[in-house]
Design an enzyme around this catalytic site. Structure first.
Site, mmCIF file in Angstrom:
data_model
loop_
_atom_site.group_PDB
_atom_site.id
_atom_site.type_symbol
_atom_site.label_atom_id
_atom_site.label_comp_id
_atom_site.label_asym_id
_atom_site.label_seq_id
_atom_site.Cartn_x
_atom_site.Cartn_y
_atom_site.Cartn_z
ATOM 1 N N GLU A 193 -3.720 1.653 -7.501
ATOM 2 C CA GLU A 193 -4.176 3.006 -6.840
ATOM 3 C C GLU A 193 -3.120 4.339 -6.660
ATOM 4 O OE1 GLU A 193 -6.447 1.598 -3.097
ATOM 5 O OE2 GLU A 193 -4.359 1.802 -2.304
ATOM 6 N N HIS A 225 0.885 -1.195 -0.151
ATOM 7 C CA HIS A 225 0.014 -0.036 0.121
ATOM 8 C C HIS A 225 0.810 1.297 0.108
ATOM 9 C CE1 HIS A 225 -2.972 3.150 1.189
ATOM 10 N NE2 HIS A 225 -3.915 2.358 0.786
HETATM 11 P P1 PGA Z 1 -9.319 6.323 0.017
HETATM 12 O O1 PGA Z 1 -8.098 5.242 0.424
HETATM 13 O O2 PGA Z 1 -10.418 5.522 -0.452
HETATM 14 O O3 PGA Z 1 -9.572 6.804 1.434
HETATM 15 O O4 PGA Z 1 -8.678 7.300 -0.788
HETATM 16 C C1 PGA Z 1 -7.988 4.103 -0.398
HETATM 17 C C2 PGA Z 1 -6.835 3.286 -0.134
HETATM 18 O O5 PGA Z 1 -5.733 3.911 0.435
HETATM 19 O O6 PGA Z 1 -6.755 2.139 -0.599
#
Ligand code: PGA
Length: 251
Positions: free
Chosen positions: A164, A94
């Site tokens: 992401e 992440h």
């Molecule tokens: P968010 O986070 O939906 O708060 O933008 C997504 C993530 O970090 O997986």
């Protein structure tokens, strides 16, 4: 058709076991309402034990896991331990962990060990910024190549890849991505995966999108973003929004 995958990343929330239990009960209720969707909840580890019960379409994920089973690694938790308390998935790489210094090489080791421990890794990749010259594409390709370098092709299809983009994540997000951004990137990622693990495994890999997913934009990502699921941060803590996101995946 495979079920859409909705992953709730609670991050370092909520503050107490009482709140975590309440959130968990609601998440299970939402999963029961939409049996056609796979709902995965990634709570902080201290809350995980005891949460492992839910309907068939409900599972738990770790938010990270170390690359060894047991040993002298103070503060770490292994994929085997996660599996033993009922987790089925583990989020790896992440961007919030990368920001704390995690390298692609470390992620590669964790990913291989997690697969061996029987967990499904959710590998997060994404560029920090979008530049006009397209260096971000190289950055993404590099993250995928290094993280998947050690995975045998015959099991690579089990991995979930979460696109992401860092600029779209969390409170400081500049904006949410648009479904067309996500579609472009999912095609690009799928192409890179084909080169890395072969056509068969690349086809089997589930792609999901994460970054400012909410009740309003969820459907667009799922219908036109070329992804089979979503990784939800903030709005997984808001039960009304989360229910709408899961409902969008049920359509
Ligand atoms: P968010 O986070 O939906 O708060 O933008 C997504 C993530 O970090 O997986």
């Amino acid at each position: 058709m495979a079920k859409k995958l909705i992953i709730a990343n609670w991050k370092m929330n909520p503050e107490s076991v009482k709140e975590a239990d309440a959130l968990y009960v609601n998440s299970v209720k939402i999963a029961s309402m939409f049996p056609g969707v796979s709902v995965v909840v990634a709570p902080p580890l201290v809350f995980m034990r005891g949460l492992a019960k839910g309907p068939d379409n409900f599972s738990l994920a770790g938010q990270d896991a170390f690359w060894a089973g047991i040993g002298s690694y103070t503060g770490e938790v292994s994929a085997t331990m996660l599996a033993s308390v009922g987790a089925k998935y583990v989020i790896l790489g992440h961007s919030e962990r990368r920001a704390l210094g995690e390298s692609d090489e470390a992620i590669a080791q964790k990913l291989l060990f997690s697969l061996k421990a029987g967990l499904i890794p959710i590998l997060c990749v994404g560029e920090k910024v979008r530049d006009a010259e397209g260096a971000y594409l190289k950055e993404l390709g590099q993250q995928l190549a290094t993280s998947l370098a050690k995975v045998p092709k015959k099991i690579a299809g089990k991995v979930v890849v979460a696109y992401e983009p860092v600029w779209a994540i969390g409170k400081n997000a500049t904006r949410a991505a648009e479904p067309h951004d996500v579609l472009e990137m999912s095609i690009y990622i799928r192409r890179i995966l084909m080169n890395l693990v072969g056509a068969e495994a690349a086809k089997a890999i589930t792609l999901v999108y994460g970054g400012s997913v909410d009740a309003k934009n969820a459907e667009g990502f799922l219908s036109t973003g070329g992804v089979a699921g979503l990784l939800v941060g903030r709005d997984s803590l808001n039960q009304k929004s989360f229910e709408k996101i899961v409902a969008a995946a049920a359509h």
